[in-house]
Design a protein around this motif. Structure first.
Motif, PDB file in Angstrom:
ATOM      1  N   LEU A 122      28.243  46.009  47.862  1.00 26.61           N
ATOM      2  CA  LEU A 122      27.977  46.142  46.401  1.00 26.61           C
ATOM      3  C   LEU A 122      28.407  46.383  45.078  1.00 26.61           C
ATOM      4  CD1 LEU A 122      23.860  46.666  47.889  1.00 26.61           C
ATOM      5  CD2 LEU A 122      24.380  44.335  47.235  1.00 26.61           C
ATOM      6  N   TYR A 123      29.344  47.985  45.391  1.00 23.57           N
ATOM      7  CA  TYR A 123      29.156  48.562  44.107  1.00 23.57           C
ATOM      8  C   TYR A 123      30.393  47.806  43.356  1.00 23.57           C
ATOM      9  CZ  TYR A 123      30.894  52.862  41.065  1.00 23.57           C
ATOM     10  OH  TYR A 123      30.551  53.562  40.149  1.00 23.57           O
ATOM     11  N   PHE A 124      31.585  47.478  44.661  1.00 28.19           N
ATOM     12  CA  PHE A 124      32.553  46.421  44.497  1.00 28.19           C
ATOM     13  C   PHE A 124      32.390  45.032  43.761  1.00 28.19           C
ATOM     14  CE2 PHE A 124      36.152  44.004  44.619  1.00 28.19           C
ATOM     15  CZ  PHE A 124      37.317  44.574  44.380  1.00 28.19           C
ATOM     16  N   TYR A 125      31.176  44.371  43.646  1.00 24.18           N
ATOM     17  CA  TYR A 125      30.655  43.287  43.752  1.00 24.18           C
ATOM     18  C   TYR A 125      30.281  43.738  42.401  1.00 24.18           C
ATOM     19  CZ  TYR A 125      28.066  38.853  43.115  1.00 24.18           C
ATOM     20  OH  TYR A 125      27.197  38.330  42.492  1.00 24.18           O
ATOM     21  N   ALA A 126      28.935  44.367  41.659  1.00 20.99           N
ATOM     22  CA  ALA A 126      28.585  45.447  40.246  1.00 20.99           C
ATOM     23  C   ALA A 126      29.813  45.256  39.403  1.00 20.99           C
ATOM     24  CB  ALA A 126      27.991  46.704  40.567  1.00 20.99           C
ATOM     25  N   TRP A 127      30.870  45.981  40.046  1.00 20.67           N
ATOM     26  CA  TRP A 127      31.855  46.268  38.985  1.00 20.67           C
ATOM     27  C   TRP A 127      32.750  45.316  38.774  1.00 20.67           C
ATOM     28  CZ3 TRP A 127      37.384  45.325  39.515  1.00 20.67           C
ATOM     29  CH2 TRP A 127      38.040  46.037  38.463  1.00 20.67           C
ATOM     30  N   VAL A 128      33.383  44.004  39.045  1.00 17.57           N
ATOM     31  CA  VAL A 128      33.417  42.907  39.216  1.00 17.57           C
ATOM     32  C   VAL A 128      32.978  42.251  38.020  1.00 17.57           C
ATOM     33  CG1 VAL A 128      34.012  40.799  40.280  1.00 17.57           C
ATOM     34  CG2 VAL A 128      35.113  42.391  41.383  1.00 17.57           C
ATOM     35  N   LEU A 129      31.599  42.124  38.086  1.00 14.91           N
ATOM     36  CA  LEU A 129      30.597  41.835  37.741  1.00 14.91           C
ATOM     37  C   LEU A 129      30.474  41.723  36.085  1.00 14.91           C
ATOM     38  CD1 LEU A 129      27.040  40.574  40.046  1.00 14.91           C
ATOM     39  CD2 LEU A 129      29.066  38.678  38.987  1.00 14.91           C
ATOM     40  N   ILE A 130      30.339  43.274  36.160  1.00 16.29           N
ATOM     41  CA  ILE A 130      30.831  43.419  35.058  1.00 16.29           C
ATOM     42  C   ILE A 130      32.309  43.705  34.109  1.00 16.29           C
ATOM     43  CG2 ILE A 130      30.706  46.296  33.311  1.00 16.29           C
ATOM     44  CD1 ILE A 130      29.076  47.278  35.057  1.00 16.29           C
TER      45      ILE A 130
ATOM     46  N   VAL B 208      21.477  47.897  40.207  1.00 12.37           N
ATOM     47  CA  VAL B 208      19.728  48.616  40.822  1.00 12.37           C
ATOM     48  C   VAL B 208      19.995  48.799  42.660  1.00 12.37           C
ATOM     49  CG1 VAL B 208      17.254  48.014  40.772  1.00 12.37           C
ATOM     50  CG2 VAL B 208      18.763  47.438  38.822  1.00 12.37           C
ATOM     51  N   ILE B 209      20.103  47.607  42.522  1.00 18.07           N
ATOM     52  CA  ILE B 209      20.433  47.179  44.583  1.00 18.07           C
ATOM     53  C   ILE B 209      21.603  48.268  45.106  1.00 18.07           C
ATOM     54  CG2 ILE B 209      20.674  46.139  46.464  1.00 18.07           C
ATOM     55  CD1 ILE B 209      20.094  43.786  45.436  1.00 18.07           C
ATOM     56  N   HIS B 210      21.996  48.713  44.353  1.00 19.09           N
ATOM     57  CA  HIS B 210      23.077  50.128  44.965  1.00 19.09           C
ATOM     58  C   HIS B 210      22.817  51.338  44.454  1.00 19.09           C
ATOM     59  CE1 HIS B 210      26.199  52.537  44.328  1.00 19.09           C
ATOM     60  NE2 HIS B 210      26.994  52.523  45.333  1.00 19.09           N
ATOM     61  N   THR B 211      22.521  51.707  43.431  1.00 19.37           N
ATOM     62  CA  THR B 211      22.415  53.187  43.523  1.00 19.37           C
ATOM     63  C   THR B 211      21.350  53.770  43.748  1.00 19.37           C
ATOM     64  OG1 THR B 211      22.924  52.251  40.580  1.00 19.37           O
ATOM     65  CG2 THR B 211      21.457  54.282  40.842  1.00 19.37           C
TER      66      THR B 211
ATOM     67  N   VAL C 244      35.415  48.048  50.507  1.00 21.47           N
ATOM     68  CA  VAL C 244      34.379  46.971  51.099  1.00 21.47           C
ATOM     69  C   VAL C 244      34.287  46.532  52.378  1.00 21.47           C
ATOM     70  CG1 VAL C 244      35.797  45.003  48.906  1.00 21.47           C
ATOM     71  CG2 VAL C 244      37.086  45.646  51.249  1.00 21.47           C
ATOM     72  N   LEU C 245      34.125  47.148  53.008  1.00 25.43           N
ATOM     73  CA  LEU C 245      34.192  47.945  54.677  1.00 25.43           C
ATOM     74  C   LEU C 245      32.141  47.464  55.417  1.00 25.43           C
ATOM     75  CD1 LEU C 245      36.878  49.818  55.992  1.00 25.43           C
ATOM     76  CD2 LEU C 245      36.500  46.854  55.549  1.00 25.43           C
ATOM     77  N   THR C 246      32.251  48.317  53.958  1.00 25.99           N
ATOM     78  CA  THR C 246      29.941  48.073  54.093  1.00 25.99           C
ATOM     79  C   THR C 246      29.551  47.895  53.442  1.00 25.99           C
ATOM     80  OG1 THR C 246      30.208  50.454  53.203  1.00 25.99           O
ATOM     81  CG2 THR C 246      30.394  50.072  55.866  1.00 25.99           C
ATOM     82  N   ILE C 247      28.313  47.193  53.153  1.00 28.51           N
ATOM     83  CA  ILE C 247      27.222  46.540  52.121  1.00 28.51           C
ATOM     84  C   ILE C 247      26.832  47.325  51.489  1.00 28.51           C
ATOM     85  CG2 ILE C 247      25.008  45.319  51.925  1.00 28.51           C
ATOM     86  CD1 ILE C 247      25.216  44.554  54.774  1.00 28.51           C
TER      87      ILE C 247
ATOM     88  N   PHE D 262      22.964  43.715  36.963  1.00 24.74           N
ATOM     89  CA  PHE D 262      22.031  44.684  36.705  1.00 24.74           C
ATOM     90  C   PHE D 262      21.573  44.456  38.220  1.00 24.74           C
ATOM     91  CE2 PHE D 262      18.254  46.273  35.663  1.00 24.74           C
ATOM     92  CZ  PHE D 262      17.954  47.465  34.971  1.00 24.74           C
ATOM     93  N   LEU D 263      20.794  43.661  38.419  1.00 25.12           N
ATOM     94  CA  LEU D 263      20.372  43.610  39.382  1.00 25.12           C
ATOM     95  C   LEU D 263      21.123  43.927  40.886  1.00 25.12           C
ATOM     96  CD1 LEU D 263      18.621  42.296  41.863  1.00 25.12           C
ATOM     97  CD2 LEU D 263      19.621  39.433  41.688  1.00 25.12           C
ATOM     98  N   ILE D 264      22.257  44.009  40.908  1.00 21.36           N
ATOM     99  CA  ILE D 264      23.579  44.462  41.817  1.00 21.36           C
ATOM    100  C   ILE D 264      23.448  45.726  41.848  1.00 21.36           C
ATOM    101  CG2 ILE D 264      25.325  43.997  42.997  1.00 21.36           C
ATOM    102  CD1 ILE D 264      23.752  41.796  44.000  1.00 21.36           C
TER     103      ILE D 264
END
Length: 277
Positions: free
Chosen positions: A73-81, A109-112, A66-69, A105-107
């Motif tokens: 983003l990846y952790f945020y997407a994981w939390v939402l799923i 895509v931004i990460h991927t 969680v220390l970088t954007i 899905f938006l998060i």
């Protein structure tokens, strides 16, 4: 080689997530338990892959991601799923599940497709190009669904006119019955709307990466959101207002005229789409 494999695996997750969102949209409109079940298991598979990547990343870095954007983003997407899966199984709030997944899905895509996650510049450029390809493909598929929907609505109006004027004959028999024509038109719109939503999400992500100074009031962008709004309102009239028959068929024909204007006229006026075409 490993980097290419991981990139393809992330792209697969995006595609599976897109299919899940499409099925959740169908369930959102019709409380379709089969669509909900398939969407849930597709999303569960995506969650398993994400969890594996998350654990491997933590083992590699020795810390919580969680220390970088990029990590956030990846952790945020994981939390939402994760929340989406929990809500779907425990609370059964379909409205929340669908929109949570659109955001997720938006998060993802931004990460991927973030170019800075890969050390190789060539790999980053290739990934961005594939993002554009997926965006264009999904947009065209959504327009294809709207086109077929238009054909069914047009046939509905022709059949309606033949029946009203009592013109019996082979032409009347060769056209399907009114109920079937209306249902097919509606089903294609149900497919086209979420696909267009996902295509716009992908397109916006590509634009942020490649065209930082892009004019967001470009005619093609505005036109695409107008098309989305018109067809979403079409579904609203059909599902919530229970409007059927000739009225909804005429609205659908009119909606397709906006698709044609956006595709041919706004596409030519757009400096954005001309740039990459």
């Amino acid at each position: 080689m490993v980097e290419i494999f991981l990139a393809r695996l992330h792209e697969l997750m995006v595609v599976l997530y897109a299919l899940s969102v499409l099925l959740y949209f169908i369930d959102f409109l019709h409380s379709n338990r089969k669509a909900n079940s398939i969407a849930f298991w597709l999303l569960a598979f995506v969650w398993i892959l994400q969890t594996i990547f998350l654990i491997l990343y933590m083992l590699k870095t020795g810390r919580f991601p969680v220390l970088t954007i990029f990590e956030g983003l990846y952790f945020y997407a994981w939390v939402l799923i994760t929340l989406s899966l929990v809500i779907n199984r425990l609370l059964r709030v379909d409205f929340t599940v669908f929109f949570t997944n659109v955001l997720g899905f938006l998060i993802m895509v931004i990460h991927t497709f973030a170019p800075f996650q890969f050390e190789s510049r060539v790999m980053s450029e290739q990934l961005v190009s594939e993002l554009l390809l997926i965006h264009i493909t999904m947009a065209i598929l959504s327009y294809g669904a709207f086109s077929l929907s238009f054909v069914f609505s047009l046939l509905y109006l022709i059949q309606y006119d033949l029946l009203k004027q009592k013109k019996w004959g082979n032409r009347l028999l060769r056209i399907a019955d009114l109920t079937k024509l209306e249902n097919m038109s509606y089903v294609l719109n149900v497919i086209g709307v979420p696909m267009l939503i996902l295509a716009l999400i992908l397109g916006i992500q590509w634009a942020f990466i490649k065209l930082p100074n892009m004019n967001w009031f470009d005619t093609k962008i505005i036109g695409s959101f107008v098309v989305l709004s018109v067809y979403s309102f079409n579904l609203y009239l059909r599902v919530r207002k229970d409007i059927h028959g000739k009225t909804i068929a005429l609205w659908n024909v009119g909606s397709f005229l906006i698709v044609l204007i956006n595709f041919f006229l706004f596409g030519r006026l757009s400096s954005f789409h001309f740039w990459y075409s």
